[in-house]
Design a protein around this motif. Structure first.
Motif, PDB file in Angstrom:
ATOM      1  N   LEU A  42      30.379  83.187 107.011  1.00 26.05           N
ATOM      2  CA  LEU A  42      31.154  84.232 106.341  1.00 26.05           C
ATOM      3  C   LEU A  42      31.423  85.392 107.299  1.00 26.05           C
ATOM      4  CD1 LEU A  42      32.131  84.190 103.424  1.00 26.05           C
ATOM      5  CD2 LEU A  42      30.161  85.549 102.770  1.00 26.05           C
ATOM      6  N   LEU A  43      30.427  85.730 108.109  1.00 24.82           N
ATOM      7  CA  LEU A  43      30.611  86.829 109.064  1.00 24.82           C
ATOM      8  C   LEU A  43      31.625  86.449 110.134  1.00 24.82           C
ATOM      9  CD1 LEU A  43      26.967  88.183 109.486  1.00 24.82           C
ATOM     10  CD2 LEU A  43      28.828  89.126 108.121  1.00 24.82           C
ATOM     11  N   LYS A  44      31.572  85.189 110.570  1.00 23.34           N
ATOM     12  CA  LYS A  44      32.561  84.745 111.561  1.00 23.34           C
ATOM     13  C   LYS A  44      33.970  84.784 110.959  1.00 23.34           C
ATOM     14  CE  LYS A  44      31.732  80.960 114.073  1.00 23.34           C
ATOM     15  NZ  LYS A  44      31.124  79.644 114.396  1.00 23.34           N
ATOM     16  N   ARG A  45      34.066  84.319 109.720  1.00 17.76           N
ATOM     17  CA  ARG A  45      35.375  84.355 109.052  1.00 17.76           C
ATOM     18  C   ARG A  45      35.886  85.782 108.971  1.00 17.76           C
ATOM     19  NH1 ARG A  45      34.711  81.148 103.541  1.00 17.76           N
ATOM     20  NH2 ARG A  45      36.408  82.532 102.952  1.00 17.76           N
ATOM     21  N   GLY A  46      34.983  86.677 108.586  1.00 25.50           N
ATOM     22  CA  GLY A  46      35.376  88.076 108.475  1.00 25.50           C
ATOM     23  C   GLY A  46      35.875  88.617 109.806  1.00 25.50           C
ATOM     24  N   PHE A  47      35.185  88.225 110.862  1.00 22.46           N
ATOM     25  CA  PHE A  47      35.564  88.675 112.202  1.00 22.46           C
ATOM     26  C   PHE A  47      36.970  88.181 112.551  1.00 22.46           C
ATOM     27  CE2 PHE A  47      35.606  88.233 116.836  1.00 22.46           C
ATOM     28  CZ  PHE A  47      35.062  89.443 117.246  1.00 22.46           C
ATOM     29  N   CYS A  48      37.247  86.932 112.198  1.00 21.71           N
ATOM     30  CA  CYS A  48      38.561  86.341 112.517  1.00 21.71           C
ATOM     31  C   CYS A  48      39.673  86.903 111.633  1.00 21.71           C
ATOM     32  CB  CYS A  48      38.525  84.825 112.323  1.00 21.71           C
ATOM     33  SG  CYS A  48      37.386  83.974 113.426  1.00 21.71           S
ATOM     34  N   GLU A  49      39.343  87.130 110.379  1.00 24.28           N
ATOM     35  CA  GLU A  49      40.370  87.497 109.391  1.00 24.28           C
ATOM     36  C   GLU A  49      41.179  88.715 109.808  1.00 24.28           C
ATOM     37  OE1 GLU A  49      41.822  86.292 107.011  1.00 24.28           O
ATOM     38  OE2 GLU A  49      40.561  85.280 105.564  1.00 24.28           O
ATOM     39  N   GLU A  50      40.507  89.664 110.430  1.00 22.50           N
ATOM     40  CA  GLU A  50      41.175  90.908 110.786  1.00 22.50           C
ATOM     41  C   GLU A  50      42.437  90.635 111.614  1.00 22.50           C
ATOM     42  OE1 GLU A  50      38.668  93.526 113.010  1.00 22.50           O
ATOM     43  OE2 GLU A  50      40.013  95.251 112.771  1.00 22.50           O
ATOM     44  N   VAL A  51      42.349  89.629 112.493  1.00 16.38           N
ATOM     45  CA  VAL A  51      43.521  89.278 113.304  1.00 16.38           C
ATOM     46  C   VAL A  51      44.414  88.293 112.561  1.00 16.38           C
ATOM     47  CG1 VAL A  51      44.289  88.137 115.414  1.00 16.38           C
ATOM     48  CG2 VAL A  51      42.368  89.757 115.487  1.00 16.38           C
ATOM     49  N   LEU A  52      43.806  87.289 111.939  1.00 17.21           N
ATOM     50  CA  LEU A  52      44.614  86.220 111.334  1.00 17.21           C
ATOM     51  C   LEU A  52      45.515  86.734 110.215  1.00 17.21           C
ATOM     52  CD1 LEU A  52      42.068  83.276 111.245  1.00 17.21           C
ATOM     53  CD2 LEU A  52      43.859  83.755 112.927  1.00 17.21           C
ATOM     54  N   ARG A  53      45.039  87.743 109.494  1.00 21.91           N
ATOM     55  CA  ARG A  53      45.869  88.209 108.388  1.00 21.91           C
ATOM     56  C   ARG A  53      47.090  88.981 108.892  1.00 21.91           C
ATOM     57  NH1 ARG A  53      41.201  91.972 105.854  1.00 21.91           N
ATOM     58  NH2 ARG A  53      41.242  93.605 107.408  1.00 21.91           N
ATOM     59  N   ALA A  54      47.102  89.286 110.183  1.00 17.38           N
ATOM     60  CA  ALA A  54      48.280  89.939 110.758  1.00 17.38           C
ATOM     61  C   ALA A  54      49.334  88.927 111.210  1.00 17.38           C
ATOM     62  CB  ALA A  54      47.863  90.825 111.929  1.00 17.38           C
ATOM     63  N   LEU A  55      48.998  87.636 111.199  1.00 12.81           N
ATOM     64  CA  LEU A  55      49.991  86.612 111.554  1.00 12.81           C
ATOM     65  C   LEU A  55      51.108  86.603 110.502  1.00 12.81           C
ATOM     66  CD1 LEU A  55      47.733  83.566 112.544  1.00 12.81           C
ATOM     67  CD2 LEU A  55      49.413  84.650 114.046  1.00 12.81           C
ATOM     68  N   PRO A  56      52.307  86.135 110.875  1.00 14.70           N
ATOM     69  CA  PRO A  56      53.361  86.022 109.863  1.00 14.70           C
ATOM     70  C   PRO A  56      52.871  85.169 108.675  1.00 14.70           C
ATOM     71  CG  PRO A  56      54.260  85.631 112.057  1.00 14.70           C
ATOM     72  CD  PRO A  56      52.774  85.736 112.202  1.00 14.70           C
TER      73      PRO A  56
END
Lengths: 262, 421
Positions: free
Chosen positions: B391-405
């Motif tokens: 979950l922490l890794k996902r959270g770390f990634c999400e910050e960037v991934l949610r900025a993708l189109p």
């Protein structure tokens, strides 16, 4: 509510613990039965917060002696997540912010972990949303907080409400609330205390860790324990808290000094 | 004695490197097609310019062994993989299609193809402006790319343009070249998906020119499977009051190197760069970015995140150039890294060159493990240590991934990046 025939939920005997090389708990004894509300008071550094973290299984603390029975089983053998699933809850003094992890998703996963242990069905996204919206009312929390990352950008009061929301969802048997009142204004304190009172039942127990009488004005404890130097120095009823408020902690220090000389 | 030995070792490395290039060039078909002249020039340049070595500052941390282990030959037209349906509101172009990738497709309103003359005039302009037209990965692409997708954007384009390319199979090279010219006040959102598997090599060069007050949102999802390698280059020229939002995420390549180069030609533009790279196994993920302000009042917001696990290695070098002409520049750069194993390695380096005196340039870098207190908090709510870490890794990634189109969601980037798909 004190009932002599109530089940013993938590039995702490001569508990000793250290962090790194520093002994903090030096023999804590405390028994908590179903239906009871206990308050542990004491100065900063008396070991109150350490007690809560050791009970929840924080890896930074090493237990060096004594025992803790939770409903008759050895609590100290269990991983933190097992303790939580079995109904031990720690409300954090400083709830942790977890960027990128949705509060709703986190609440759902944790609720289902506890439900699974109780033999209840896991809730899917929709069923969980119904449950969480109902429980939000316990702490009068805005549903918008569900969509945000766990505690990220929450004010102090919002974080504490989120803690009590988790407590409402996890339905614990023993809830340890570590300075839940710190950093709350009087309105937030009432809401949080109202939530705790609402959740208290003859089947569960609450351990409040606090500095101040003001929390105990809104949640009436059955027992008040005074902690100093890693031990519970004195136990009494709610009047003990008033005495502390009145006389301060200096007499506690004196008693402790006598004890440590002896 | 020692010197002699290291000399002979580096000599043999040099020989190996030059023979890799020779073999590569020999395997290419004769120059032909719309980019024939470019191919000639690229091959000529490569034959004089061996592989970069780690003695060059720019390549110090980047071991090209995974690349030289490949023997790529130009891939024929591809076969479509089992890809998700394009998201609603997205128009997909398959760049490896046999024949014309635009066949049977009508471009969204506001986009038109550049004519051959226009391509000849515009191609390479931005590379030159960004001072990277002779950069090795660029020459590699120029030597081999058989065609270019060259588009003019003259209005606000509503649909997301999705460009998909895949290098699948052994000994295959897939060069992709894209040219985007955004006219004044035009706006475009692009998602580029680059997939690579087998012992393949993907080479990507994108040039974009952003006219005044135009907006380009560019997402790059580079998903590979080792031993596949990826070399990507994004060159952007920004006119005043234009906006560039670039987001890239890469995972799985034996070697990936992405090089965004942005020039704000007269300042006054806004640049946002967000990146996430994951390296596990023995993978190497490398980003070398460079942003140059050639006029005043430019803005940069850059976030680079990386996770290195197992024996993976992440490299980030973020250059920001603020010459005297770039007064009142406001730039911030943050590099955040998760180091999840004792054998993983993170190299992160800001490289700020500031001559102007009235500027705000903030930079920071953190390298950490998963936080004990965060893990404990989740465990104290009944989540196992493994689930909490996930979950922490996902959270770390999400910050960037949610900025993708938005169209990226169909590709389930989070699940792919975390190996859950």
């Amino acid at each position: 509510m004190i009932r002599p025939d109530a089940d013993t939920l938590l039995e702490i005997v001569d508990l000793q613990a250290r962090v790194e090389d520093k002994p903090i708990l030096k023999g804590v004894n405390l028994t908590i039965k179903a239906g009871e509300i206990h308050a542990v008071m004491g100065r900063n550094g008396s070991g109150k917060s350490t007690l809560s973290k050791v009970l929840a299984g924080h890896p930074a603390y090493t237990v060096t002696g004594g025992s803790v029975l939770y409903r008759g089983a050895n609590l100290l053998d269990l991983e933190p997540e097992q303790r939580a699933r079995l109904g031990l809850f720690l409300g954090f003094q400083y709830p942790v912010e977890i960027p990128g992890v949705s509060n709703l998703e986190f609440l759902r996963v944790s609720t289902n972990a506890r439900r699974g242990e109780k033999g209840e069905e896991e809730l899917d996204t929709f069923a969980f949303e119904d449950l969480v919206r109902e429980r939000l009312q316990v702490v009068q929390m805005d549903p918008a907080f569900l969509e945000r990352s766990v505690n990220e950008g929450f004010s102090g009061g919002e974080k504490k409400r989120n803690e009590i929301l988790q407590m409402a969802l996890l339905d614990p048997l023993v809830a340890i609330l570590d300075e839940t009142d710190s950093g709350l204004d009087i309105d937030a304190l009432r809401i949080v205390a109202g939530g705790v009172n609402h959740l208290a039942s003859p089947d569960n127990a609450t351990l409040l860790i606090t500095h101040y009488q003001r929390l105990l004005d809104v949640i009436t404890p059955d027992y008040v324990h005074v902690m100093a130097g890693g031990r519970i120095l004195r136990t009494g009823g709610k009047e003990l808290a008033l005495e502390l408020e009145d006389r301060g902690y200096d007499w506690v220090d004196q008693e402790l000094a006598v004890l440590e000389v002896a | 004695m020692v010197a002699a030995m290291s000399n002979s070792a580096s000599n043999s490395a040099a020989v190996a490197a030059s023979s890799w290039v020779t073999t590569f060039l020999e395997r290419l078909p004769a120059p032909a097609g719309e980019l024939e002249a470019v191919q000639w020039r690229g091959r000529e340049a490569l034959s004089r310019q061996p592989l970069p070595t780690r003695r060059q500052e720019d390549w110090r941390f980047t071991d090209l062994a995974p690349l030289t282990a490949l023997t790529p030959a130009l891939a024929p037209a591809g076969e479509q993989g089992s890809w998700p349906e394009p998201a609603a509101g997205a128009v997909r172009l398959w760049l490896d299609a046999p024949g014309d990738p635009l066949a049977g497709q009508s471009l969204p309103a506001g986009i038109s193809l550049l004519g051959a003359d226009e391509v000849q005039q515009a191609l390479g302009h931005t590379l030159a402006a960004c001072n990277c037209e002779q950069h090795w990965p660029v020459e590699l692409n120029q030597a081999s790319a058989p065609r270019v997708l060259a588009l003019r954007v003259s209005a606000v384009v509503a649909p997301i343009l999705e460009l998909v390319s895949q290098a699948a199979g052994d000994g295959v090279m897939r060069p992709v070249r894209v040219l985007l010219l955004l006219e004044e006040k035009a706006s475009l959102e692009v998602l580029q998906v680059q997939l690579g598997s087998g012992s393949s090599l993907t080479s990507l060069v994108i040039e974009a020119h952003l006219g005044r007050e135009s907006t380009l949102r560019h997402g790059l999802l580079a998903l590979g499977e080792s031993p596949a390698c990826f070399l990507g280059h994004l060159a952007v020229e920004q006119e005043p009051r234009s906006l560039l939002e670039s987001v890239w995420a890469s995972h799985g390549w034996a070697l990936s190197r992405f090089e965004p180069r942005v020039v704000q030609v007269d300042g006054e533009a806004t640049t946002s760069l967000k990146a996430l790279q994951l390296a596990d196994g023995q993978q190497l993920a490398d980003t070398h970015s460079r942003v140059e302000f050639r006029g005043p009042e430019g803005q940069l917001d850059q976030l680079h995140k990386a996770i290195a696990d197992d024996r993976g290695r992440s490299v980030f070098n973020g250059a920001v150039k603020v010459p005297r002409a770039a007064q009142r520049t406001n730039a911030s750069q943050l590099s955040r890294n998760l180091l999840l194993s004792n054998q993983a390695r993170i190299d992160t380096k800001p490289e700020l060159e500031i001559v102007a005196d009235d500027v705000r340039c903030a930079h920071g870098a953190t390298v950490s493990r998963l936080q004990t207190d965060e893990l404990f908090y989740l465990q104290s709510r009944g989540l196992s240590a493994a689930v909490a870490a996930g979950l922490l890794k996902r959270g770390f990634c999400e910050e960037v991934l949610r900025a993708l189109p938005a169209a990226a969601a169909a590709w389930r980037p989070l699940q792919r990046l975390l190996g859950e798909a």
